[in-house]
Design a protein around this motif. Sequence first.
Motif, PDB file in Angstrom:
ATOM      1  N   ARG A 180       0.824  -1.212   0.000  1.00 29.03           N
ATOM      2  CA  ARG A 180       0.000   0.000   0.000  1.00 29.03           C
ATOM      3  C   ARG A 180       0.855   1.258   0.000  1.00 29.03           C
ATOM      4  O   ARG A 180       0.380   2.341   0.338  1.00 29.03           O
ATOM      5  CB  ARG A 180      -0.914  -0.002   1.227  1.00 29.03           C
ATOM      6  CG  ARG A 180      -2.013  -1.052   1.169  1.00 29.03           C
ATOM      7  CD  ARG A 180      -2.516  -1.399   2.551  1.00 29.03           C
ATOM      8  NE  ARG A 180      -1.527  -2.160   3.300  1.00 29.03           N
ATOM      9  CZ  ARG A 180      -1.579  -2.365   4.605  1.00 29.03           C
ATOM     10  NH1 ARG A 180      -2.543  -1.841   5.314  1.00 29.03           N
ATOM     11  NH2 ARG A 180      -0.656  -3.069   5.213  1.00 29.03           N
ATOM     12  N   SER A 181       2.115   1.128  -0.371  1.00 28.46           N
ATOM     13  CA  SER A 181       3.037   2.270  -0.303  1.00 28.46           C
ATOM     14  C   SER A 181       2.662   3.377  -1.290  1.00 28.46           C
ATOM     15  O   SER A 181       3.007   4.539  -1.075  1.00 28.46           O
ATOM     16  CB  SER A 181       4.476   1.805  -0.569  1.00 28.46           C
ATOM     17  OG  SER A 181       4.579   1.192  -1.849  1.00 28.46           O
ATOM     18  N   ASN A 182       1.962   3.023  -2.366  1.00 28.87           N
ATOM     19  CA  ASN A 182       1.596   4.040  -3.356  1.00 28.87           C
ATOM     20  C   ASN A 182       0.141   4.468  -3.233  1.00 28.87           C
ATOM     21  O   ASN A 182      -0.424   5.064  -4.146  1.00 28.87           O
ATOM     22  CB  ASN A 182       1.854   3.520  -4.772  1.00 28.87           C
ATOM     23  CG  ASN A 182       1.015   2.289  -5.083  1.00 28.87           C
ATOM     24  OD1 ASN A 182       0.434   1.680  -4.181  1.00 28.87           O
ATOM     25  ND2 ASN A 182       0.948   1.915  -6.356  1.00 28.87           N
ATOM     26  N   ARG A 183      -0.453   4.187  -2.090  1.00 28.22           N
ATOM     27  CA  ARG A 183      -1.862   4.542  -1.893  1.00 28.22           C
ATOM     28  C   ARG A 183      -1.995   6.052  -1.724  1.00 28.22           C
ATOM     29  O   ARG A 183      -1.300   6.657  -0.897  1.00 28.22           O
ATOM     30  CB  ARG A 183      -2.413   3.823  -0.662  1.00 28.22           C
ATOM     31  CG  ARG A 183      -3.840   4.187  -0.304  1.00 28.22           C
ATOM     32  CD  ARG A 183      -4.332   3.382   0.882  1.00 28.22           C
ATOM     33  NE  ARG A 183      -4.656   2.012   0.502  1.00 28.22           N
ATOM     34  CZ  ARG A 183      -5.062   1.080   1.366  1.00 28.22           C
ATOM     35  NH1 ARG A 183      -5.138   1.366   2.657  1.00 28.22           N
ATOM     36  NH2 ARG A 183      -5.351  -0.126   0.945  1.00 28.22           N
ATOM     37  N   PRO A 184      -2.894   6.707  -2.459  1.00 29.83           N
ATOM     38  CA  PRO A 184      -3.084   8.155  -2.307  1.00 29.83           C
ATOM     39  C   PRO A 184      -3.537   8.508  -0.890  1.00 29.83           C
ATOM     40  O   PRO A 184      -4.230   7.717  -0.232  1.00 29.83           O
ATOM     41  CB  PRO A 184      -4.181   8.477  -3.326  1.00 29.83           C
ATOM     42  CG  PRO A 184      -4.154   7.350  -4.294  1.00 29.83           C
ATOM     43  CD  PRO A 184      -3.753   6.142  -3.519  1.00 29.83           C
ATOM     44  N   GLU A 185      -3.153   9.685  -0.441  1.00 29.11           N
ATOM     45  CA  GLU A 185      -3.509  10.099   0.924  1.00 29.11           C
ATOM     46  C   GLU A 185      -5.011  10.167   1.117  1.00 29.11           C
ATOM     47  O   GLU A 185      -5.522   9.861   2.189  1.00 29.11           O
ATOM     48  CB  GLU A 185      -2.884  11.455   1.244  1.00 29.11           C
ATOM     49  CG  GLU A 185      -3.144  11.893   2.685  1.00 29.11           C
ATOM     50  CD  GLU A 185      -2.488  13.216   3.011  1.00 29.11           C
ATOM     51  OE1 GLU A 185      -2.688  13.701   4.147  1.00 29.11           O
ATOM     52  OE2 GLU A 185      -1.790  13.774   2.144  1.00 29.11           O
ATOM     53  N   VAL A 186      -5.736  10.542   0.067  1.00 32.99           N
ATOM     54  CA  VAL A 186      -7.188  10.628   0.196  1.00 32.99           C
ATOM     55  C   VAL A 186      -7.791   9.262   0.508  1.00 32.99           C
ATOM     56  O   VAL A 186      -8.811   9.157   1.208  1.00 32.99           O
ATOM     57  CB  VAL A 186      -7.812  11.222  -1.093  1.00 32.99           C
ATOM     58  CG1 VAL A 186      -7.623  10.281  -2.283  1.00 32.99           C
ATOM     59  CG2 VAL A 186      -9.277  11.543  -0.879  1.00 32.99           C
TER      60      VAL A 186
END
Length: 229
Positions: A180-186
């Motif tokens: 999940r390292s590239n999961r957007p902050e939103v």
Amino acid sequence: MSSSVQRKRIRKSPEARRAEIVESAARVALTEGLECVTLRRIAEELDVRPGLISHYFPSAEELVAEAFATAATGELDALLPADRPDGTPTEYLARYFALSEGEAYDDISRLWINARHLSRYRPLLRDRVAEQELASDDRLEGLIRDGVARGEFRTDDPRAAAIQILVVLDGLGAHANTDRSNRPEVVTRMALTTAERELDLPSGTLTSRTDASSPAATPGPEATGDRPN
């Protein structure tokens, strides 16, 4: 002159022995998965004969169900205590979200994924999953009702608000086994955003605290329950 002292074997009560078995099974479930909870495996963990385990749990299915229930109850009590004497509802809710993030929470997320899958084939486990889901709904609804009574939260339906928050948390937890390292902050903030929206809290209220271990820590200005006009 030498002497030997024979160590006296302590006989545990049936209640204590059963609790020991369940706690050991819960640890195995959390770290390795419910499939690894077998009578023989737990006997090895406790250095006892398998017959002792089967005396308390005639079938592995019974032990698996109890192991899940114990682990899930421990998670709920740690994340959202039933007794909350040391802080406000807003502080406890912020603490709840803070503790629900990171690798430490991934173990319990994996356990829920595991349990829900296996519950398709194991009726006893299915009953425990349903009981724990209801317990989570009740506990969060209780916190929200406390917040409404104290004027910190605003919602016409605390039960629906609690379920919406938990559904989002469950959805995010379903990815515990993936990167999940590239999961957007939103997306990362989705559960917080849902809670703030459903409880009529200013944006950022539930992330203004920095100390997740103590609900009584001084909250940020947004966590006082005051709202802008």
